[in-house]
Design a protein around this motif. Structure first.
Motif, PDB file in Angstrom:
ATOM      1  N   GLY A   1       0.522  -0.940   0.247  1.00 15.93           N
ATOM      2  CA  GLY A   1       0.205  -0.243  -0.313  1.00 15.93           C
ATOM      3  C   GLY A   1       1.289   1.228  -0.303  1.00 15.93           C
ATOM      4  O   GLY A   1       2.323   1.680   0.694  1.00 15.93           O
ATOM      5  N   GLY A   2      -0.084   1.948  -0.877  1.00 11.37           N
ATOM      6  CA  GLY A   2       1.735   3.429  -0.679  1.00 11.37           C
ATOM      7  C   GLY A   2       2.370   3.221  -1.834  1.00 11.37           C
ATOM      8  O   GLY A   2       3.371   4.136  -0.933  1.00 11.37           O
ATOM      9  N   ALA A   3       2.658   2.972  -2.562  1.00 12.26           N
ATOM     10  CA  ALA A   3       3.284   2.938  -3.174  1.00 12.26           C
ATOM     11  C   ALA A   3       4.731   2.711  -2.840  1.00 12.26           C
ATOM     12  O   ALA A   3       5.741   2.098  -2.749  1.00 12.26           O
ATOM     13  N   ARG A   4       4.382   1.581  -1.306  1.00 16.74           N
ATOM     14  CA  ARG A   4       5.576   0.001  -0.138  1.00 16.74           C
ATOM     15  C   ARG A   4       6.332  -0.487  -0.792  1.00 16.74           C
ATOM     16  O   ARG A   4       5.727  -1.092  -1.769  1.00 16.74           O
ATOM     17  N   ASP A   5       7.426  -0.254  -1.518  1.00 15.72           N
ATOM     18  CA  ASP A   5       8.313  -1.610  -1.948  1.00 15.72           C
ATOM     19  C   ASP A   5       8.063  -1.722  -3.751  1.00 15.72           C
ATOM     20  O   ASP A   5       7.883  -2.524  -4.347  1.00 15.72           O
ATOM     21  N   THR A   6       7.645  -0.006  -3.818  1.00 13.30           N
ATOM     22  CA  THR A   6       7.376  -0.566  -5.313  1.00 13.30           C
ATOM     23  C   THR A   6       8.386   0.350  -6.138  1.00 13.30           C
ATOM     24  O   THR A   6       8.889   1.785  -5.865  1.00 13.30           O
ATOM     25  N   THR A   7       8.703   0.300  -6.634  1.00 12.42           N
ATOM     26  CA  THR A   7       9.797   0.511  -8.293  1.00 12.42           C
ATOM     27  C   THR A   7       9.403   0.808  -9.803  1.00 12.42           C
ATOM     28  O   THR A   7       8.840  -0.211 -10.348  1.00 12.42           O
ATOM     29  N   ARG A   8       9.614   1.795 -10.021  1.00  5.65           N
ATOM     30  CA  ARG A   8       9.251   2.635 -11.587  1.00  5.65           C
ATOM     31  C   ARG A   8      11.083   2.115 -11.974  1.00  5.65           C
ATOM     32  O   ARG A   8      11.637   2.695 -11.347  1.00  5.65           O
ATOM     33  N   THR A   9      10.812   1.342 -13.622  1.00  7.38           N
ATOM     34  CA  THR A   9      12.037   1.146 -14.071  1.00  7.38           C
ATOM     35  C   THR A   9      11.871   1.145 -15.403  1.00  7.38           C
ATOM     36  O   THR A   9      10.869   0.286 -15.803  1.00  7.38           O
ATOM     37  N   GLY A  10      13.140   1.419 -16.219  1.00  6.39           N
ATOM     38  CA  GLY A  10      12.869   1.158 -17.686  1.00  6.39           C
ATOM     39  C   GLY A  10      13.880  -0.355 -18.046  1.00  6.39           C
ATOM     40  O   GLY A  10      14.527  -0.421 -19.267  1.00  6.39           O
ATOM     41  N   ASP A  11      14.182  -0.663 -17.448  1.00  8.36           N
ATOM     42  CA  ASP A  11      15.693  -2.018 -17.333  1.00  8.36           C
ATOM     43  C   ASP A  11      14.845  -3.045 -17.413  1.00  8.36           C
ATOM     44  O   ASP A  11      14.267  -3.710 -15.789  1.00  8.36           O
ATOM     45  N   ARG A  12      14.124  -3.944 -18.311  1.00  4.12           N
ATOM     46  CA  ARG A  12      14.089  -5.174 -17.993  1.00  4.12           C
ATOM     47  C   ARG A  12      14.200  -5.617 -17.512  1.00  4.12           C
ATOM     48  O   ARG A  12      13.919  -7.424 -16.613  1.00  4.12           O
ATOM     49  N   ALA A  13      15.436  -6.118 -17.270  1.00  2.00           N
ATOM     50  CA  ALA A  13      16.498  -7.104 -16.453  1.00  2.00           C
ATOM     51  C   ALA A  13      16.467  -6.485 -15.131  1.00  2.00           C
ATOM     52  O   ALA A  13      16.070  -7.547 -13.802  1.00  2.00           O
ATOM     53  N   GLU A  14      16.671  -5.527 -14.649  1.00  3.54           N
ATOM     54  CA  GLU A  14      16.454  -4.906 -13.114  1.00  3.54           C
ATOM     55  C   GLU A  14      15.038  -5.224 -13.199  1.00  3.54           C
ATOM     56  O   GLU A  14      14.349  -5.993 -12.077  1.00  3.54           O
ATOM     57  N   ALA A  15      13.900  -5.015 -13.931  1.00  2.00           N
ATOM     58  CA  ALA A  15      12.496  -5.285 -12.886  1.00  2.00           C
ATOM     59  C   ALA A  15      12.723  -6.700 -13.105  1.00  2.00           C
ATOM     60  O   ALA A  15      11.219  -7.396 -12.656  1.00  2.00           O
ATOM     61  N   ALA A  16      13.069  -7.929 -13.730  1.00  2.00           N
ATOM     62  CA  ALA A  16      13.283  -9.089 -13.798  1.00  2.00           C
ATOM     63  C   ALA A  16      13.355  -9.445 -12.389  1.00  2.00           C
ATOM     64  O   ALA A  16      12.812 -10.543 -11.624  1.00  2.00           O
ATOM     65  N   ARG A  17      14.932  -8.833 -11.923  1.00  2.88           N
ATOM     66  CA  ARG A  17      15.216  -9.237 -10.832  1.00  2.88           C
ATOM     67  C   ARG A  17      14.765  -8.667  -9.529  1.00  2.88           C
ATOM     68  O   ARG A  17      14.473  -9.542  -8.398  1.00  2.88           O
ATOM     69  N   LEU A  18      13.605  -7.790 -10.102  1.00  2.00           N
ATOM     70  CA  LEU A  18      12.846  -7.132  -8.634  1.00  2.00           C
ATOM     71  C   LEU A  18      12.367  -7.907  -8.243  1.00  2.00           C
ATOM     72  O   LEU A  18      11.969  -8.441  -7.020  1.00  2.00           O
ATOM     73  N   ALA A  19      11.257  -8.851  -9.104  1.00  2.00           N
ATOM     74  CA  ALA A  19      10.360  -9.610  -9.366  1.00  2.00           C
ATOM     75  C   ALA A  19      10.668 -10.939  -8.736  1.00  2.00           C
ATOM     76  O   ALA A  19      10.395 -11.270  -7.740  1.00  2.00           O
ATOM     77  N   ALA A  20      11.722 -10.375  -9.179  1.00  2.00           N
ATOM     78  CA  ALA A  20      12.608 -12.310  -8.269  1.00  2.00           C
ATOM     79  C   ALA A  20      12.654 -12.679  -7.086  1.00  2.00           C
ATOM     80  O   ALA A  20      12.821 -12.743  -6.276  1.00  2.00           O
ATOM     81  N   GLU A  21      13.191 -11.060  -6.636  1.00  2.00           N
ATOM     82  CA  GLU A  21      13.797 -11.172  -4.972  1.00  2.00           C
ATOM     83  C   GLU A  21      11.631 -10.802  -4.302  1.00  2.00           C
ATOM     84  O   GLU A  21      12.443 -10.920  -2.823  1.00  2.00           O
TER      85      GLU A  21
END
Length: 264
Positions: free
Chosen positions: A119-139
């Motif tokens: 909630g409230g954008a907690r632990d939410t990240t905006r990124t233009g890097d597909r690999a970074e997005a995949a890494r964050l989702a994997a975490e």
């Protein structure tokens, strides 16, 4: 009458004042206060329990106990479903495109990655890097959390989010909210909103969502955005602890009190 409360809720006093005007005696209690006798109340209205995201199972256990001894609004079944955004998969209406895994991410210009309990954008990240997005989702997956990977929608910055507020199934008001992840946005910007008259297609979508929920809802906030093609889509259905923007519409608190009186 009581409502489970969090210390920073600036809607608490307007709500209690509106209840008094409607002849409802009420007070605020913290949901995790073990000394409270919830059975002493005719009903418990869940409001600003914004810390539940840190201990969801504890919160739901509390909600089960309360519903066993008095009326809980919104009811336990709603809280259980609504506190995990995986409910979006089963809405049956247009939602913001969402990928629920760290694998095989779609090719989007920008990504928003967040957990399904948040909630409230907690632990939410905006990124233009597909690999970074995949890494964050994997975490998130490694931590036992369900990831939500969505495209960042540029229209959110120009159009904003539209939040439609309903009390006991009746439309009360709507606001335009600023994009929380917009470039240069601050916490103060995110808290700002202004009244908005929703378009007919937005009202149609919001009410389709509400009609499909098989429970009486004291309050509901339906958050919508427009996709790149212009069609409205649900970004979230807030049925647990939504900020109601009562201070933006002069009659909103009174409508909320009337809805509660009808359900007692």
């Amino acid at each position: 009458m009581t409502f489970a409360d969090f210390d920073t809720d600036d809607e608490r006093e307007p709500v209690l004042a509106a209840w008094r005007e409607a002849g409802i005696e009420g007070r605020a209690e913290r949901w995790d206060d073990a000394t409270v006798d919830w059975s002493a109340y005719d009903a418990v209205v869940v409001r600003s329990v914004w810390d539940y995201i840190l201990r969801r199972e504890e919160f739901l256990a509390w909600a089960r106990r309360v519903q066993a001894v008095t009326r809980l609004l919104n009811p336990y079944a709603v809280l259980e479903s609504n506190t995990d955004k995986t409910y979006l998969r089963d809405l049956g209406v247009p939602i913001v495109p969402t990928h629920w895994s760290s694998r095989e991410l779609p090719d989007w210009p920008e990504y928003v990655v967040k957990p399904s309990v948040s909630g409230g954008a907690r632990d939410t990240t905006r990124t233009g890097d597909r690999a970074e997005a995949a890494r964050l989702a994997a975490e998130l997956e490694a931590a036992g959390r369900t990831p939500m990977v969505q495209p960042y929608l540029d229209m959110v910055e120009s159009e904003g989010e539209t939040s439609l507020l309903y009390f006991n199934g009746r439309f009360s008001h709507a606001v335009r909210r600023s994009a929380m992840l917009a470039t240069g946005a601050t916490e103060a910007d995110n808290a700002r909103a202004r009244l908005r008259t929703p378009a007919p297609d937005q009202v149609e979508l919001a009410e389709k969502v509400l009609t499909a929920i098989p429970h009486v809802l004291l309050y509901a906030r339906i958050d919508l955005v427009r996709l790149s093609g212009g069609q409205p889509a649900v970004i979230e259905v807030e049925l647990t602890e939504p900020y109601l923007f009562l201070n933006y519409e002069p009659q909103a608190a009174a409508r909320f009190a009337t809805a509660l009186r009808e359900l007692l």
